[in-house]
Motif scaffolding. Sequence first.
Motif: not given
Length: 360
Positions: A137, A162-164, A166, A170, A173-174, A177, A189, A191
């Motif tokens: 991610g 695990d996370s997009l 990072p 915020t 990141r949104d 997405r 989401t 591993t």
Amino acid sequence: MKIVVVGAGYAGTIAANRLARKVPGAEITVLNPRPEFVERVRLHQHIAASGAVAAPLTRMLGDGVTLRQGTADKIGDGTVTLADGESLDFDHLFVAVGSTVVPMPGTVPIGTWEGAEEAREALAGLAAGSRVTVVGGGLTGIETAAEVAEARPDLSVRLVADSLAPSLSTGARDQVRTTLGRMGVDIVTGTVTEVVDGSGAVRLDSGAELDSDLTLWGIAASVPDLCARSGLEVNAEGRALVDEFLRSVSDERIFVIGDCAAVPGARLSCATAMPQGAHAADNLARIVNGRAPEPYSMGYTGQAVSLGRRDGVLQVSRRDDTVRRLYFAGRVAALTKEGVCRVVKYGARTANYAWLPGKK
């Protein structure tokens, strides 16, 4: 004076060209496994066949720089031994071998030229309706998933992480997405723990299995072990420890620059490699001219992420690389990212490059 530069990425290329300009009369040799300069920040375009990412090093290296195609096997006392058994003597050495990828078995790494070539060929052979899974991610995985989704709308593209994003704020990141979703990228989401033999499906830590016709590994978390196996002092990640002037703490004749250097606060990126390559070259020029070297300092401005050819996100940051809330998206971000790619390539070729100093 003999100067050898190992690696012709962003850091090595700008260092060699800057040395040719600032240390006249030096015998400068660039050692690189391939005869091309590869724009690693564009490898996702190579995978999706949406842009050219390689240029002959003969066009990138200036007058006074000799290209030697080959691979460094070990650094000795004033000598670099090549994989073919030959050697290059040096008075000063610049190590710029970058970072590399150790993929999970059954996946194709997308952070190296060789992996991108393999991924490009495999992608071209996929029939409509096939499933492509991108693992990771971070920005490499995000850009690859977006590029493939835009170039091959006939495929089903999934991003597993695990996370997009990072490293972004915020809001940014949104935005990533949302844009990926609009492009048809399915974000999962979790591993990836293994690729199932025979079926090619990926198994997640949750136990779920997801079908996949091609799985691309977008996590770059290691460096070549040249420095470590040569006896230079390295950190736990295998990056060479350097002093404030970017010289190896084990040998002041050796400068280590780019991803393979353990510089506190440095992010793996061309934005880091370019200033390090230029500054190290400038420091050797100072030493040769009887002046004291200067401590390395740089400040970041942000991160640019491409989401296909017409969209992107531009994250603004403080000089210490901590992100601000401010970001830009859409066409302006895509154009900015394209501009950044062109500027760093121009800077590597001409040795003309400027950067912000770090925060005092």
